[in-house]
Design an enzyme around this catalytic site. Structure first.
Site, PDB file in Angstrom:
ATOM      1  N   ASP A 158     -11.378  74.479 -43.981  1.00  0.00           N
ATOM      2  CA  ASP A 158     -12.644  74.792 -44.642  1.00  0.00           C
ATOM      3  C   ASP A 158     -12.699  76.296 -44.883  1.00  0.00           C
ATOM      4  O   ASP A 158     -12.915  77.071 -43.948  1.00  0.00           O
ATOM      5  CB  ASP A 158     -13.830  74.351 -43.790  1.00  0.00           C
ATOM      6  N   ALA A 167     -16.876  60.957 -48.669  1.00  0.00           N
ATOM      7  CA  ALA A 167     -17.528  62.082 -49.357  1.00  0.00           C
ATOM      8  C   ALA A 167     -17.764  61.750 -50.826  1.00  0.00           C
ATOM      9  O   ALA A 167     -18.806  61.196 -51.180  1.00  0.00           O
ATOM     10  CB  ALA A 167     -16.673  63.342 -49.195  1.00  0.00           C
ATOM     11  N   ARG A 168     -16.786  62.044 -51.683  1.00  0.00           N
ATOM     12  CA  ARG A 168     -16.866  61.736 -53.107  1.00  0.00           C
ATOM     13  C   ARG A 168     -15.483  61.297 -53.593  1.00  0.00           C
ATOM     14  O   ARG A 168     -14.473  61.909 -53.241  1.00  0.00           O
ATOM     15  CB  ARG A 168     -17.348  62.955 -53.913  1.00  0.00           C
ATOM     16  N   ASP A 226     -15.080  54.671 -49.004  1.00  0.00           N
ATOM     17  CA  ASP A 226     -16.441  54.283 -49.368  1.00  0.00           C
ATOM     18  C   ASP A 226     -16.788  54.788 -50.761  1.00  0.00           C
ATOM     19  O   ASP A 226     -17.830  54.430 -51.311  1.00  0.00           O
ATOM     20  CB  ASP A 226     -17.433  54.855 -48.350  1.00  0.00           C
ATOM     21  N   GLU A 281     -17.006  54.378 -60.159  1.00  0.00           N
ATOM     22  CA  GLU A 281     -17.775  53.363 -59.434  1.00  0.00           C
ATOM     23  C   GLU A 281     -18.649  52.570 -60.396  1.00  0.00           C
ATOM     24  O   GLU A 281     -19.229  53.156 -61.322  1.00  0.00           O
ATOM     25  CB  GLU A 281     -18.637  54.041 -58.355  1.00  0.00           C
ATOM     26  N   HIS A 334     -19.732  52.489 -51.582  1.00  0.00           N
ATOM     27  CA  HIS A 334     -20.519  53.724 -51.504  1.00  0.00           C
ATOM     28  C   HIS A 334     -21.857  53.450 -50.808  1.00  0.00           C
ATOM     29  O   HIS A 334     -22.903  53.955 -51.210  1.00  0.00           O
ATOM     30  CB  HIS A 334     -20.763  54.320 -52.896  1.00  0.00           C
ATOM     31  N   ALA A 349     -22.900  53.799 -45.165  1.00  0.00           N
ATOM     32  CA  ALA A 349     -23.870  54.477 -44.297  1.00  0.00           C
ATOM     33  C   ALA A 349     -25.303  54.043 -44.569  1.00  0.00           C
ATOM     34  O   ALA A 349     -26.236  54.601 -43.987  1.00  0.00           O
ATOM     35  CB  ALA A 349     -23.753  55.992 -44.463  1.00  0.00           C
TER      36      ALA A 349
END
Length: 306
Positions: free
Chosen positions: A136, A196-197, A221, A226, A245, A248
């Site tokens: 990061d 995440a994406r 996910d 999509e 997606h 969660a």
């Protein structure tokens, strides 16, 4: 969508895109509240230009997404979906032939070390993971060290980790970050988890890495496009876990996101800046300041008449 936004002061949005075209000529909208922490479906520059603050709901998302990462780690480790499928097909003996492997004494690497990654690391510690690594560029070694995480280069993370977790936002810099060269660096028995994406991972390169045995598995996910096509090669792989997606999506997630969005809307109604604004330049925009002042005056007038 342009006409749908007429007459509103605050928009609360989950999936729809907010574009420059949809905002054209809108002089009333003051804020957009995103359900979640991602805002790649909102044109931030257009919002800032039109004096519209965009705020997110990190407090509602962190725990459920972190739990989902833990879920994916365990499900991949113990071949949960593969065993479930074989048992349903009556292939009991076959379901016992492939052994799983525990996260215990393994290395977990996270690409991105924001709030979700930090919470996921906290939850994963119970599994006696050997080492946590993070890539990061926007965090410090001190912050990572305080959590028992070692900051490394992306190449070192990929070459060392048994579990690679994608936890960074989608930006021009991270789009396609995980491509053919990156998968070639990963260990053959490693897995990748993306909550995440989708576009952060080159889906074609991922499919190639899975089909060739370059990596051992994946839990996804999110996807480049999509919804995921039913004929995607990913849907045929027994070492891949797929979710829409929504892994969660819990009662608590929507309860907490809703509360934060409502608090943001109430702040606007009082002429105050909501929390978690992701386009801070808008706060000095004359358009935004004027809109906020109107709300403050109306709020004070309502108070004076009570």
């Amino acid at each position: 969508m342009q006409e749908q936004l007429d007459g509103y002061d605050v928009l609360i949005s989950l999936k729809p895109k907010v574009t420059a075209q949809s905002l054209h000529g809108n002089m009333r909208l003051c804020a957009v509240g995103r359900c979640g922490v991602g805002y790649d479906n909102v044109d931030l520059a257009a919002c800032t230009e039109n004096g519209i603050a965009v705020f997110i709901t990190p407090g509602g998302v962190v725990r459920p997404v972190a739990e989902s990462i833990l879920l994916f780690v365990l499900a991949l480790s113990h071949r949960l979906t593969n065993k479930d499928s074989l048992v349903r097909q009556g292939k009991w003996a076959e379901s016992t032939r492939k052994l799983g492997r525990e996260p215990r004494d393994r290395v977990v690497g996270t690409i991105g070390m924001g709030n979700i990654a930090s919470e996921a690391i906290r939850l994963l510690r119970i599994l006696d993971v050997k080492q946590f690594l993070a890539f990061d560029p926007y965090t410090t070694a001190e912050k990572a060290g305080s959590m028992g995480v070692e900051l490394v280069t992306l190449e070192e993370l990929l070459r060392t980790s048994d579990y690679v977790l994608v936890n960074c936002p989608l930006t021009p810099q991270t789009r396609g970050l995980m491509g053919k060269d990156q998968f070639a660096m990963m260990k053959p028995d490693s897995v990748i988890i993306n909550t995440a994406r989708g576009p952060i991972v080159d889906e074609g390169a991922l499919i190639e890495a899975l089909e060739s045995g370059r990596i051992a598995g994946a839990a996804l996910d999110v996807f480049e496009k999509e919804p995921l096509s039913a004929d995607s090669p990913l849907t045929k792989m027994d070492n891949v876990i797929l979710s829409s997606h929504s892994i969660a999506w819990t009662e608590e997630l929507f309860r907490d996101m809703g509360r934060i969005d409502c608090l943001g809307a109430l702040a606007i109604s009082r002429g105050e800046v909501p929390q978690h604004v992701v386009n801070p330049d808008v706060l000095s925009s004359p358009l935004f300041i004027e809109k906020l002042a109107r709300h403050k005056a109306a709020f004070e007038a309502r108070g004076a008449t009570r």
